[in-house]
Scaffold this active site. Structure first.
Site, PDB file in Angstrom:
ATOM      1  N   ARG A  19      15.105  78.641  29.820  1.00 61.91           N
ATOM      2  CA  ARG A  19      15.102  79.463  31.030  1.00 61.91           C
ATOM      3  C   ARG A  19      13.716  80.072  31.250  1.00 61.91           C
ATOM      4  O   ARG A  19      13.263  80.865  30.426  1.00 61.91           O
ATOM      5  CB  ARG A  19      16.120  80.589  30.855  1.00 61.91           C
ATOM      6  CG  ARG A  19      16.116  81.608  31.950  1.00 61.91           C
ATOM      7  CD  ARG A  19      16.902  82.844  31.536  1.00 61.91           C
ATOM      8  NE  ARG A  19      16.932  83.792  32.633  1.00 61.91           N
ATOM      9  CZ  ARG A  19      17.243  85.070  32.523  1.00 61.91           C
ATOM     10  NH1 ARG A  19      17.576  85.549  31.325  1.00 61.91           N
ATOM     11  NH2 ARG A  19      17.225  85.864  33.561  1.00 61.91           N
ATOM     12  N   ALA A  78      20.389  90.989  33.687  1.00 58.26           N
ATOM     13  CA  ALA A  78      20.360  91.497  35.055  1.00 58.26           C
ATOM     14  C   ALA A  78      21.281  92.710  35.262  1.00 58.26           C
ATOM     15  O   ALA A  78      21.058  93.513  36.177  1.00 58.26           O
ATOM     16  CB  ALA A  78      20.743  90.381  36.024  1.00 58.26           C
TER      17      ALA A  78
HETATM   18  C1  DQA Z   1      15.600  90.680  30.859  1.00 58.07           C
HETATM   19  C2  DQA Z   1      14.980  91.204  32.145  1.00 58.07           C
HETATM   20  C3  DQA Z   1      15.983  91.204  33.286  1.00 58.07           C
HETATM   21  O1  DQA Z   1      15.361  91.663  34.479  1.00 58.07           O
HETATM   22  C4  DQA Z   1      16.524  89.821  33.529  1.00 58.07           C
HETATM   23  O2  DQA Z   1      17.519  89.856  34.527  1.00 58.07           O
HETATM   24  C5  DQA Z   1      17.009  89.174  32.299  1.00 58.07           C
HETATM   25  C6  DQA Z   1      16.251  89.323  31.074  1.00 58.07           C
HETATM   26  C7  DQA Z   1      14.560  90.531  29.728  1.00 58.07           C
HETATM   27  O3  DQA Z   1      14.978  90.412  28.581  1.00 58.07           O
HETATM   28  O4  DQA Z   1      13.355  90.492  29.987  1.00 58.07           O
HETATM   29  O5  DQA Z   1      18.009  88.452  32.299  1.00 58.07           O
HETATM   30  O6  DQA Z   1      16.578  91.608  30.420  1.00 58.07           O
END
Ligand code: DQA
Length: 157
Positions: A19, A78
Site C-alpha cells: 500500500r 483513517a
Molecule cells: C496512518 C495515517 C492515516 O491518515 C491513514 O489513514 C492510515 C495510516 C499512518 O499510520 O500513517 O491508514 O494511520
C-alpha cells in the site's frame, strides 16, 4: 508477571508492504509484528497484535481490553480522523493509550492532521515508519515496568 500490551491496527493496515510504499514503506504488518515481539520480550512485555477494517470491531476490542491488558498501542488508520466512537471507547477503557502512525500525519492532507483519538492518548508517535511501534513499546515499558525509568543509565560524558 510481564505487562501485557494490546496493539490495535485499523483499516487498510493489513495492506502494508504494497500500500503506497512511498508513504508507508515496504514492511508488512507481519514484519512489524515480528519486530515488536522481539522488542517486547527484551523490554519485559508481552504483546498481542490485532488488525481490523471494521470500526465496531476495534471499539469492541478496546472495551474488552480492560482487565486483560495493561496498555494499548493504537494505529487507528483513517478512523483516527473520523471516529468519535473509538475516542469514547479509549477514554472509557481506563488504560494508558499510545497513538502511533507510520507517516507524519502533520505533513499530509489537512484532514489527516486532526486526530480524534489523540485526546485519549498519553502521547503520539508519528513519522518513523514501523519503528514507531517499537518507540511506543519503549514508552509503554517506561509507564509500566516498575523501576525501569529510574534504572536507565545516564550518559556521563
Ligand atoms: C496512518 C495515517 C492515516 O491518515 C491513514 O489513514 C492510515 C495510516 C499512518 O499510520 O500513517 O491508514 O494511520
Amino acid at each position: 508477571m510481564a505487562s501485557r500490551i494490546l496493539v490495535l491496527n485499523g483499516p487498510n493496515l493489513n495492506l502494508l508492504g504494497s500500500r503506497e510504499p512511498h508513504i508507508y514503506g515496504r514492511e508488512t504488518l507481519a514484519d512489524i509484528e515480528a519486530t515488536c515481539r522481539k522488542r517486547a520480550r527484551a523490554l519485559g512485555l508481552t504483546v498481542e497484535f490485532r488488525q481490523s477494517n471494521a470500526e465496531g470491531r476495534l471499539v469492541d476490542w478496546v472495551q474488552e481490553a480492560r482487565g486483560q491488558f495493561d496498555a494499548l498501542i493504537v494505529n487507528a488508520g483513517a478512523y483516527t480522523h473520523t471516529s468519535v466512537a473509538l475516542l469514547d471507547a479509549l477514554l472509557a477503557c481506563g488504560l494508558p493509550v499510545i497513538e502511533v502512525h507510520l507517516s507524519n500525519i502533520h505533513q499530509r492532507d489537512e484532514f489527516r492532521q486532526h486526530s480524534y483519538i489523540a485526546r485519549a492518548a498519553k502521547g503520539v508517535i508519528c513519522g518513523f515508519g514501523g519503528k514507531g511501534y517499537e518507540f511506543a513499546l519503549e514508552a509503554a515499558a517506561d509507564l509500566l515496568v516498575p523501576g525501569r525509568k529510574k534504572n536507565k543509565k545516564k550518559k556521563t560524558t
